[in-house]
Design a protein around this motif. Structure first.
Motif, PDB file in Angstrom:
ATOM      1  N   LYS A 151       0.863  -1.175   0.000  1.00  0.00           N
ATOM      2  CA  LYS A 151       0.000   0.000   0.000  1.00  0.00           C
ATOM      3  C   LYS A 151       0.901   1.227   0.000  1.00  0.00           C
ATOM      4  O   LYS A 151       1.721   1.398   0.896  1.00  0.00           O
ATOM      5  CB  LYS A 151      -0.910  -0.011   1.220  1.00  0.00           C
ATOM      6  N   GLN A 152       0.747   2.068  -1.015  1.00  0.00           N
ATOM      7  CA  GLN A 152       1.673   3.179  -1.196  1.00  0.00           C
ATOM      8  C   GLN A 152       0.928   4.451  -1.572  1.00  0.00           C
ATOM      9  O   GLN A 152       0.025   4.429  -2.412  1.00  0.00           O
ATOM     10  CB  GLN A 152       2.677   2.842  -2.300  1.00  0.00           C
ATOM     11  N   PRO A 153       1.272   5.602  -0.961  1.00  0.00           N
ATOM     12  CA  PRO A 153       0.670   6.878  -1.368  1.00  0.00           C
ATOM     13  C   PRO A 153       0.946   7.151  -2.836  1.00  0.00           C
ATOM     14  O   PRO A 153       2.041   6.902  -3.332  1.00  0.00           O
ATOM     15  CB  PRO A 153       1.375   7.907  -0.469  1.00  0.00           C
TER      16      PRO A 153
ATOM     17  N   GLY B 108      -0.087  10.231  -5.628  1.00  0.00           N
ATOM     18  CA  GLY B 108      -0.822  11.445  -5.934  1.00  0.00           C
ATOM     19  C   GLY B 108      -1.635  11.877  -4.731  1.00  0.00           C
ATOM     20  O   GLY B 108      -1.123  12.062  -3.640  1.00  0.00           O
ATOM     21  N   GLU B 109      -2.968  12.015  -4.928  1.00  0.00           N
ATOM     22  CA  GLU B 109      -3.850  12.411  -3.841  1.00  0.00           C
ATOM     23  C   GLU B 109      -4.478  11.218  -3.142  1.00  0.00           C
ATOM     24  O   GLU B 109      -5.297  11.384  -2.243  1.00  0.00           O
ATOM     25  CB  GLU B 109      -4.951  13.324  -4.392  1.00  0.00           C
ATOM     26  N   GLY B 110      -4.109  10.001  -3.547  1.00  0.00           N
ATOM     27  CA  GLY B 110      -4.711   8.816  -2.954  1.00  0.00           C
ATOM     28  C   GLY B 110      -3.683   7.785  -2.550  1.00  0.00           C
ATOM     29  O   GLY B 110      -2.527   8.090  -2.266  1.00  0.00           O
ATOM     30  N   VAL B 111      -4.135   6.525  -2.534  1.00  0.00           N
ATOM     31  CA  VAL B 111      -3.298   5.401  -2.128  1.00  0.00           C
ATOM     32  C   VAL B 111      -3.483   4.293  -3.149  1.00  0.00           C
ATOM     33  O   VAL B 111      -4.611   3.986  -3.553  1.00  0.00           O
ATOM     34  CB  VAL B 111      -3.688   4.894  -0.719  1.00  0.00           C
ATOM     35  N   ARG B 112      -2.386   3.696  -3.565  1.00  0.00           N
ATOM     36  CA  ARG B 112      -2.425   2.586  -4.527  1.00  0.00           C
ATOM     37  C   ARG B 112      -2.080   1.293  -3.816  1.00  0.00           C
ATOM     38  O   ARG B 112      -1.137   1.238  -3.028  1.00  0.00           O
ATOM     39  CB  ARG B 112      -1.445   2.842  -5.672  1.00  0.00           C
ATOM     40  N   VAL B 113      -2.857   0.241  -4.068  1.00  0.00           N
ATOM     41  CA  VAL B 113      -2.620  -1.085  -3.485  1.00  0.00           C
ATOM     42  C   VAL B 113      -2.273  -2.046  -4.620  1.00  0.00           C
ATOM     43  O   VAL B 113      -2.996  -2.129  -5.613  1.00  0.00           O
ATOM     44  CB  VAL B 113      -3.859  -1.589  -2.719  1.00  0.00           C
ATOM     45  N   PHE B 114      -1.158  -2.764  -4.469  1.00  0.00           N
ATOM     46  CA  PHE B 114      -0.712  -3.667  -5.528  1.00  0.00           C
ATOM     47  C   PHE B 114      -0.026  -4.883  -4.910  1.00  0.00           C
ATOM     48  O   PHE B 114       0.237  -4.930  -3.709  1.00  0.00           O
ATOM     49  CB  PHE B 114       0.220  -2.937  -6.508  1.00  0.00           C
ATOM     50  N   ASP B 115       0.271  -5.878  -5.753  1.00  0.00           N
ATOM     51  CA  ASP B 115       0.787  -7.158  -5.277  1.00  0.00           C
ATOM     52  C   ASP B 115       2.303  -7.263  -5.314  1.00  0.00           C
ATOM     53  O   ASP B 115       2.858  -8.256  -4.850  1.00  0.00           O
ATOM     54  CB  ASP B 115       0.213  -8.310  -6.119  1.00  0.00           C
ATOM     55  N   ALA B 116       2.989  -6.286  -5.877  1.00  0.00           N
ATOM     56  CA  ALA B 116       4.440  -6.389  -6.045  1.00  0.00           C
ATOM     57  C   ALA B 116       5.178  -6.026  -4.756  1.00  0.00           C
ATOM     58  O   ALA B 116       4.858  -5.031  -4.101  1.00  0.00           O
ATOM     59  CB  ALA B 116       4.892  -5.464  -7.171  1.00  0.00           C
TER      60      ALA B 116
END
Length: 787
Positions: free
Chosen positions: A63-65, A67-75
């Motif tokens: 889970k990474q900030p 821009g103005e939100g948070v992105r969740v990814f599998d890497a």
């Protein structure tokens, strides 16, 4: 008693053959439709349930900030797996895996592409792979070993044992089959034909072992007694203290296997949302609505013929039959009719399940020997039989014996109100389904009709493998020489899919701001091949080596760097390496076709694998052109089979879920309206029957046939209009909520509601008028003879 009910039910079936057939047919269609939906739901809800330790299996997410939100990814980092096993109590197994790839397997004269993954050996322990040949503990201890599934073994080696046999992979390295495992169920999130040890990949890609690179998936199995909250806390602490600036703002956490299929969707704030679970809920509601419509149809048709049995009820009551026994008899008959409907529904299911499987892309099977399916069928019969029969049973049992034997009409009272209310409910549900289906179709068409910023028509994509990588320049020349190809571009992949980075920097950027920047590799041919428009600067040079430190960016990225978008000559830093922007291309759509355009850049294509994008000239014969392209590819890459895909087909794949929803919605809407019309037909017949003498008198007094038809239709017009008043706001609310999931969405238009309502009204009038015309044309002397 059951035998008596059965005989009575069959006798009444024969007496009222036409209505009984409508009853059985309508309910059978409802049961068959609901059963197919529940089979699909059973398959979806059963995903990953066959893994013995599924409740303890997780994937590591980041889970990474952004821009103005948070992105969740599998890497995650390739170092995280070993670190978790060494430092976090409760981690039983941990294994890295790549994202999957297709390799060419060659054995003797047989060559076939198979999909698989590069994994750590503990991958096999986590998912409890069942070996039919070989041993799990020694299957991937060496980098030249290979584990394959039974079906892959049959495809590559034919029948017989595959253990210990050697196969050539990608016409390069040789691998020895060290194990054969059972095929995984189709409703499994983990799918592969082969597995190769991660050690083989790691020794050629040292950058994997870097805390600053999130490049692999990591699967984990926890001890049964382990606390997920404690493990996640320790995981956060573990990652936080590792070197690498990229990890500073990343929070890793374990995500349970039980949620992979149905959820695994996160909003812009990083909060979990429904994934496919929303479709399960939606189709569950549709299944119950269709069953309810069928039961309402059954109830209306039964009560519509109630007066035909009034004397029978009167005679039974005079003979001493109690109300409770009459209710039991009519409920028993209803259950018998529901049973017959269920048997007919089985015929419908078995005859249509092949087409349904083709539609939903599954291999669903109804197994009447499976206890769960038996229980479902019995439950549906009981629910439908009782739900549709309980009201008619109480209504019929309430007839007054004296008045019925005198031939008096039964007072309708609240009965008529309830019956009309059921028709309104039926039609409201059907109209809502139709409106929703139309709006889903509009949204798909709207997204497809969006200005993509490039031209995907007549574009062929061909993977670059083997010798084709070395000969890519020659291949491009030969393709252009055919006279059928307009332009050819080479790149890392399709223009529809881009990678993402957050570590780019430029003058004036806020150092604390994390921005997702999407990227790919491309040569100078991509711009003309895809019809991309240069709005500033220039394209890459044909001699790509001269542009090795150059970037092409899109307008959104250019405006991020400079408000006026004039960025030609400006520098961007990637991992502290400077790149010069040489050109700006007009914004185009990629990755998520529903989202606003994000920043994009192209790096010069390095010639290391990837894909050719071939633009075919307008008017060229596609079949002959593809044949010539195949000849060119085979001449320069003899050992690899020719593969290709049209770009518009790949683009349509992005709408797979929405198109499935639209197709299923269309089918369910049509079925629901058919069943509703059957109920409307029954109510029209009932109304016409009750008013036969009234109409005869009106006709004798000079009423025209058209006025009589209008008189009979008036009531039903009002019912359909009320249905529309109920369905319009409901459909608006449902679809507005659904469309809110898309940043790029169509508007809800009034004419969709108006035309759907008008269509429903016309269909209802057509259904009712068949009875109205029949009654209006009846000779009045026949209807008045008894008077």
């Amino acid at each position: 008693m059951i035998k008596h009910y059965f005989k009575t039910a069959l006798r009444n079936l024969w007496r009222t053959r036409s209505f009984s057939f409508l009853n059985i047919f309508g309910l059978a269609v409802g049961i068959a439709t609901a059963s197919l939906i529940f089979l699909w739901i059973e398959d979806e809800a059963g995903y990953d349930k066959d893994f013995p330790n599924n409740e303890n299996i997780y994937i590591t997410k980041s889970k990474q900030p952004s821009g103005e939100g948070v992105r969740v990814f599998d890497a995650v980092s390739g170092l995280l797996s070993d670190a978790m096993k060494a430092e976090i109590p409760g981690v039983k197994y941990s294994a890295r895996a790549d994202w999957g790839r297709s390799f060419l397997f060659t054995k003797d004269e047989r060559s076939i592409y198979q999909n698989g993954q590069i994994v750590d050996p503990e991958f096999m322990d986590i998912f409890s792979l069942e070996f039919v040949e070989g041993n799990r503990s020694s299957a991937l201890v060496r980098p030249d070993q290979l584990v394959i599934t039974q079906s892959a073994a049959n495809r590559i080696f034919g029948q017989g044992s595959a253990l210990g046999k050697t196969v050539r992979v990608n016409n390069d390295k040789r691998f020895v089959v060290s194990g054969v495992v059972k095929d995984l169920p189709r409703n499994s999130s983990i799918q592969f034909d082969w597995l190769i040890s991660f050690e083989e990949f790691e020794k050629d890609n040292a950058w994997v072992r870097d805390w600053g690179n999130s490049v692999v998936m990591t699967y984990v199995q926890l001890e049964p007694a382990a606390s997920l909250a404690n493990v996640n806390k320790r995981l956060f602490d573990l990652v936080k203290r590792q070197p690498g600036n990229e990890q500073a703002n990343i929070r890793n956490f374990l995500y349970p296997m039980e949620r992979w299929r149905l959820y695994n969707n996160f909003d812009k704030n990083g909060n979990e949302q429904d994934g496919r679970m929303k479709y399960i809920r939606l189709f569950s509601i549709i299944a119950w609505v269709i069953l309810l419509i069928a039961c309402i149809n059954f109830t209306n048709l039964t009560t519509a013929r109630s007066e035909k049995r009034a004397k029978e009820v009167g005679m039974r009551k005079v003979a001493g039959a109690r109300r409770a026994s009459l209710i039991g008899q009519f409920l028993g008959e209803s259950l018998i009719l529901a049973t017959i409907s269920a048997l007919l529904a089985m015929v419908f299911i078995y005859s249509s399940i092949g087409a349904f499987n083709a539609l939903v892309g599954k291999e669903l099977v109804i197994n009447l020997f499976k206890p769960a399916h038996q229980l479902f069928l019995i439950s549906i019969v009981l629910i439908c039989g009782l739900l549709s029969g309980i009201y008619p049973a109480f209504y019929l049992a309430s007839f007054n014996p004296i008045s019925t034997l005198k031939g008096a009409k039964q007072r309708i009272g609240s009965v008529g109100f309830i019956r009309r209310g059921l028709v309104v409910l039926q039609y409201a549900a059907s109209v809502t389904l139709i409106i929703c289906t139309v709006i889903i179709f509009q949204q798909i068409r709207y997204a497809k009709g969006r200005d993509l910023g490039f031209d995907l028509s007549q574009v062929l994509t061909v993977p670059l493998r083997g010798e084709a990588v070395k000969h890519s320049d020659l291949i491009k020349e030969q393709l252009l020489a055919t006279g059928r190809v307009e332009s050819v571009g080479a790149g890392a992949g399709s223009i529809l899919n881009f990678g993402v980075r957050t570590d780019l920097d430029w003058a004036g950027k806020d150092p604390n701001q994390q921005i997702d920047i999407f990227y790919s590799w491309a040569d100078e041919g991509i711009i003309p091949a895809m019809g991309l428009e240069l709005v500033d600067g220039r394209n890459f040079h044909p001699n790509i080596q001269g542009d090795s430190s150059s970037f092409l960016v899109n307008e959104t990225f250019a405006k991020l760097i400079s408000a006026d978008g004039k960025v030609a000559g400006r520098q961007v830093f990637w991992e502290d390496e400077p790149f010069t922007i040489v050109g700006v291309v007009k914004d185009f759509v990629y990755n998520d076709v529903y989202s606003p355009t994000a920043p994009v850049f192209f790096r010069p294509y390095t010639g290391n694998g990837g894909m050719l994008s071939i633009k075919i000239k307008a008017g060229a014969d596609l079949a002959k052109t593809v044949e010539q392209i195949e000849q060119v590819m085979k001449a320069n890459n003899k050992e690899f089979p020719f593969e290709y895909q049209f770009l518009d087909e790949a683009f349509n794949e992005k709408f797979k879920s929405e198109m499935l929803l639209q197709k299923l919605g269309s089918i369910f809407a049509v079925l629901s309206i058919i069943i509703s019309c059957l109920g409307l037909f029954g109510l029209a017949a009932f109304t016409a029957e009750r008013r036969t003498k009234e109409l005869g008198i009106r006709k004798v007094l000079g009423a025209s046939i058209s006025s009589l038809i209008s008189l009979l239709n008036r009531e039903f017009v009002i019912l359909i209009l009320i249905s529309c008043l109920v369905s319009f706001p409901l459909a608006w609310w449902v679809m507005n909520d659904w469309l809110d999931n898309f940043a790029y969405r169509t508007d809800l238009q009034w004419w969709v509601f108006a035309f759907t309502g008008l269509g429903a009204l016309i269909l209802a009038l057509f259904t009712v008028s068949s009875q109205a015309i029949k009654t209006a044309l009846t000779n009045p002397t026949k209807s008045l003879r008894e008077e």
